[in-house]
Design a protein around this motif. Sequence first.
Motif, PDB file in Angstrom:
ATOM      1  N   GLN A 198       0.834  -1.185   0.000  1.00  0.00           N
ATOM      2  CA  GLN A 198       0.000   0.000   0.000  1.00  0.00           C
ATOM      3  C   GLN A 198       0.872   1.240   0.000  1.00  0.00           C
ATOM      4  O   GLN A 198       1.839   1.336   0.755  1.00  0.00           O
ATOM      5  CB  GLN A 198      -0.903   0.006   1.240  1.00  0.00           C
ATOM      6  CG  GLN A 198      -2.054  -0.977   1.178  1.00  0.00           C
ATOM      7  CD  GLN A 198      -3.036  -0.757   2.318  1.00  0.00           C
ATOM      8  OE1 GLN A 198      -2.697  -0.168   3.341  1.00  0.00           O
ATOM      9  NE2 GLN A 198      -4.251  -1.204   2.142  1.00  0.00           N
TER      10      GLN A 198
ATOM     11  N   ASP B 252     -12.235   0.709  -2.051  1.00  0.00           N
ATOM     12  CA  ASP B 252     -11.589  -0.374  -1.311  1.00  0.00           C
ATOM     13  C   ASP B 252     -12.402  -1.655  -1.391  1.00  0.00           C
ATOM     14  O   ASP B 252     -11.863  -2.757  -1.300  1.00  0.00           O
ATOM     15  CB  ASP B 252     -11.400   0.040   0.153  1.00  0.00           C
ATOM     16  CG  ASP B 252     -10.505  -0.911   0.920  1.00  0.00           C
ATOM     17  OD1 ASP B 252      -9.514  -1.387   0.333  1.00  0.00           O
ATOM     18  OD2 ASP B 252     -10.783  -1.198   2.099  1.00  0.00           O
TER      19      ASP B 252
ATOM     20  N   SER C 263      -8.875   3.771   1.867  1.00  0.00           N
ATOM     21  CA  SER C 263      -8.063   3.140   0.822  1.00  0.00           C
ATOM     22  C   SER C 263      -8.790   3.170  -0.518  1.00  0.00           C
ATOM     23  O   SER C 263     -10.025   3.208  -0.570  1.00  0.00           O
ATOM     24  CB  SER C 263      -7.739   1.686   1.187  1.00  0.00           C
ATOM     25  OG  SER C 263      -6.984   1.602   2.377  1.00  0.00           O
TER      26      SER C 263
ATOM     27  N   THR D 257      -2.400   0.002  -4.859  1.00  0.00           N
ATOM     28  CA  THR D 257      -3.287   0.250  -3.722  1.00  0.00           C
ATOM     29  C   THR D 257      -2.745   1.421  -2.904  1.00  0.00           C
ATOM     30  O   THR D 257      -1.558   1.476  -2.589  1.00  0.00           O
ATOM     31  CB  THR D 257      -3.387  -0.997  -2.833  1.00  0.00           C
ATOM     32  OG1 THR D 257      -3.931  -2.081  -3.600  1.00  0.00           O
ATOM     33  CG2 THR D 257      -4.291  -0.731  -1.630  1.00  0.00           C
TER      34      THR D 257
END
Length: 319
Positions: A172, A272, A301, A316
């Motif tokens: 991430q 997300d 996210s 991501t």
Amino acid sequence: MSSTETLYLKIPLGREAHAIARQFALEQTTSQKGKQIYLNTLAIYTVYSYLKWLQIDTALEKSNSWHPLKRAFFDVTDLVIPNIGKLECGPVRPGETAIYLPPEVMKNRIGYVAVQFSERLQEADLLGFVRTTTISITSEQISLTSLKPLNFLFDYIPNTVTHPALRASQIQVNLSQWFENLFENSWKALEEIFGNINEKKFALRNISSLGENSVARAKIIDLGLQLGNQSLVLLVAIALFSQQKVEILVQIHPLSEKLYLPSNLKINLFSDAGKIIQEVVSRSNDNFIQLKRFRGDFGESFHIQVSYGNFTIKETFVI
């Protein structure tokens, strides 16, 4: 990840492939055998190039097809994958509906890949894969309708498909850290990627509109063979919108000397939960594309996905 629903994967055939095929063909005693060897070699080289791009080791020099005497006396298109076995790379001419199997290729194979050429032999389609265990050992041909997607080949090659274009990013990107000048190694300053950013003045104008406190970084991404090894640039810019929200701008650019993006390059914004929020597709003569600016809360996210043909890269981000 490459699609399990799409059978066709296009691979360019460059000068090196044709030079090797020409050399092998000239070694033959008849023109008919020479033509056969030429196509066989291109088929093998197509699969070899594809697996090399996936960072899967092969051993051309140990293949019967790369041995001068064996390829002269037998109709073989094998490619050795070390510690796995031999993969047969069957050439398919335009209009043909099956891979034809000479007796010498019907044993000691993990499976068969069908390789179909364009009329001018400038590129080839990888049509699919079939395992040896799923066909009759007495069959002299494999119908193209029985082929499975190339993903089925990777059942034989566990834990080796690691090219970033074939899997979603496991890391991430922490955007909130960008405000503290903490960046992941692959995300570079715009000057490092573009050089003279004045050449991108029009495209980058939207970034400056985010405000003086905006932060922008760029990452080179590679969709490999599908783009003829052309690289792209994923650019992300962020700015504080409020104490709770961040405003985000995402663009895709061609890299360095390329003026335009390829047509039908797609960029998606996913929530997300995996819901598509935005999608933009490039047209001819687009020198960049971008998503509409969007906002997210700290801790939220989202995913950015770039796709072309059968290949996808997903990043991501967490705000």
